[in-house]
Design a protein around this motif. Structure first.
Motif, mmCIF file in Angstrom:
data_model
loop_
_atom_site.group_PDB
_atom_site.id
_atom_site.type_symbol
_atom_site.label_atom_id
_atom_site.label_comp_id
_atom_site.label_asym_id
_atom_site.label_seq_id
_atom_site.Cartn_x
_atom_site.Cartn_y
_atom_site.Cartn_z
ATOM 1 N N HIS A 264 0.892 -1.296 0.166
ATOM 2 C CA HIS A 264 -0.122 0.071 0.175
ATOM 3 C C HIS A 264 0.677 1.218 0.070
ATOM 4 O O HIS A 264 1.931 1.142 0.630
ATOM 5 N N ASN B 30 0.326 5.705 0.248
ATOM 6 C CA ASN B 30 -0.644 6.634 0.372
ATOM 7 C C ASN B 30 -0.745 7.614 -0.567
ATOM 8 O O ASN B 30 0.410 8.360 -0.877
ATOM 9 N N HIS C 15 -8.530 0.036 0.172
ATOM 10 C CA HIS C 15 -8.760 0.918 1.325
ATOM 11 C C HIS C 15 -9.706 0.637 1.968
ATOM 12 O O HIS C 15 -10.668 1.523 2.276
ATOM 13 N N LYS D 64 -10.755 0.845 5.435
ATOM 14 C CA LYS D 64 -11.190 1.726 6.419
ATOM 15 C C LYS D 64 -11.985 2.826 5.731
ATOM 16 O O LYS D 64 -11.487 3.366 4.758
ATOM 17 N N LYS E 216 -10.438 6.091 4.882
ATOM 18 C CA LYS E 216 -9.703 6.016 3.825
ATOM 19 C C LYS E 216 -10.212 5.859 2.335
ATOM 20 O O LYS E 216 -9.540 5.799 1.469
ATOM 21 N N TRP F 114 -9.191 7.790 -0.848
ATOM 22 C CA TRP F 114 -7.942 7.550 -1.346
ATOM 23 C C TRP F 114 -8.181 6.436 -2.491
ATOM 24 O O TRP F 114 -7.598 6.144 -3.386
#
Length: 233
Positions: free
Chosen positions: A20, A22, A139, A141, A144, A147
């Motif tokens: 992953h 960001n 992603h 959560k 997130k 994203w």
């Protein structure tokens, strides 16, 4: 390379990186201020006056990108990958493929970039005919979800760089992400979903499942696949 050494494809174990990244964080990227400023011959020596038509967003280790190169030898495809070691692997892989197969694979290339931020810096309006989002980061959560590579704001950018009739291909093994992508694409006025029959008849559809490394892993593990293809209207 030392004299007498045998050229071979790079080995992924030397390019491993966390799965992953960001996409919102600041990364060090060089990018053109506009598409006209980018010298495509640095990626495709023989591109001349042609233009890139396919974009593999988050191309991973480049398996599907290589498949595109073989399926469409007269089309130029670009892989865009944010992870530095992974993009290095794809670049080295393509370089080796070109050396091992003279005259082939000159139509595919990879750059390290953040497609969520810099897509319009590379592509002109209506330049692309196909965009691929294969096994994107889910992603999980809720905090997130912003994203995720498919969202309302980004879909307008994708519509900008896609020509009318151009296609967006999505596939994932995460049902929640599939429903998310479908709901956002169906809710956007510039995209319509292909029918099940149209999806089956597309020659690319069978390649979506195993051409990428992530897809092959899902097949090995007997996981589910969720496919949706949308047309730019």
């Amino acid at each position: 390379m030392e004299e007498g050494a045998i050229l071979s494809l790079p080995q992924k174990r030397y390019y491993r990186q966390r799965a992953h990244s960001n996409p919102i964080a600041d990364h060090c990227f060089e990018y053109p201020s506009c598409p006209e400023e980018f010298d495509w011959t640095t990626l495709y020596p023989d591109i001349k006056s042609n233009a890139v038509e396919f974009a593999d967003i988050g191309c991973g280790y480049g398996g599907f990108l290589v498949t595109l190169g073989k399926m469409f030898p007269d089309k130029y495809a670009l892989g865009m990958e944010i992870r530095v070691k992974v993009s290095d692997y794809v670049m080295d892989r393509i370089k080796a493929l070109r050396t091992l197969n003279p005259g082939s694979y000159g139509n595919i290339a990879c750059i390290r970039t953040n497609a969520m931020k810099y897509l319009p810096n590379y592509f002109k309006k209506a330049q692309l005919s196909k965009m691929f989002f294969l096994y994107p980061d889910p992603h999980f959560k809720k905090a997130k979800h912003k994203w995720r590579i498919i969202n309302n704001a980004l879909l307008s950018e994708y519509a900008y760089v896609l020509r009318k009739g151009g296609l967006v291909y999505t596939i994932t093994d995460v049902e929640d992400l599939h429903k998310w992508m479908v709901s956002h694409l169906e809710g956007h006025p510039l995209f319509e979903r292909l029918t099940e029959e149209e999806t089956k008849l597309d020659p690319i559809t069978p390649k979506l499942y195993q051409s990428s490394e992530e897809g092959a892993k899902v097949v090995r593990n007997k996981g589910d696949h969720f496919v949706a293809i949308f047309r730019r209207v």
